[in-house]
Design an enzyme around this catalytic site. Sequence first.
Site, mmCIF file in Angstrom:
data_model
loop_
_atom_site.group_PDB
_atom_site.id
_atom_site.type_symbol
_atom_site.label_atom_id
_atom_site.label_comp_id
_atom_site.label_asym_id
_atom_site.label_seq_id
_atom_site.Cartn_x
_atom_site.Cartn_y
_atom_site.Cartn_z
ATOM 1 C CB THR A 45 -52.108 -28.332 -30.212
ATOM 2 O OG1 THR A 45 -53.458 -28.687 -29.938
ATOM 3 C CG2 THR A 45 -51.779 -26.976 -29.597
ATOM 4 C CB THR A 47 -53.929 -34.707 -30.128
ATOM 5 O OG1 THR A 47 -52.708 -35.435 -29.918
ATOM 6 C CG2 THR A 47 -55.107 -35.644 -29.953
ATOM 7 C CB CYS A 48 -56.311 -29.947 -30.983
ATOM 8 S SG CYS A 48 -55.928 -30.073 -29.217
ATOM 9 C CB SER A 49 -54.658 -29.743 -35.858
ATOM 10 O OG SER A 49 -54.808 -28.454 -35.322
ATOM 11 C CG LEU A 53 -61.899 -29.045 -35.673
ATOM 12 C CD1 LEU A 53 -63.298 -28.833 -35.133
ATOM 13 C CD2 LEU A 53 -61.183 -27.715 -35.864
#
Length: 158
Positions: A45, A47-49, A53
């Site tokens: 997703t 913001t996560c990517s 992370l």
Amino acid sequence: MSIQVGERLPEVVLKRINEGIESVDTRALFDGRKAVLFAVPGAFTPTCSEKHLPGFVQHFQEFRDKGIEVLCLAVNDPFVMQAWAQSQHAPDGMIMLADGNGDFTRALGLELDASAYGMGTRAKRFALYADDGVVKQLHVEEPGEYRVSSAEYMLQQV
């Protein structure tokens, strides 16, 4: 109610890919060590990517230099977590945990209803610091926020 500082992390079996799919108990992951666990609403997703992370990948060695293990959690299956780790060049030693049924996330009291986005129940964006399985710090993001669970923020706190 969510887990609180001073409480022991709940005992749940999670999945990861090591030499095939491996079941791993949270006691084995956290007891006897210092660890930062960060959770994302979903692998791959935005913001996560793009931020979450990658920040922990970039600062991974700084945590290790402090004697702290780094673990990433998402309510995804282990194959997705493995593919995401590979696509983000997660370093060896970063533990990518699949909470496919959300059991650990629910036990922590940190679930997020993302059904409006077709994603079902997911983990809230958070980071915690645990020592020997006991939560010493817990930082849960407000919806749409990304600050207190970042690698940079956590490095300042531990």
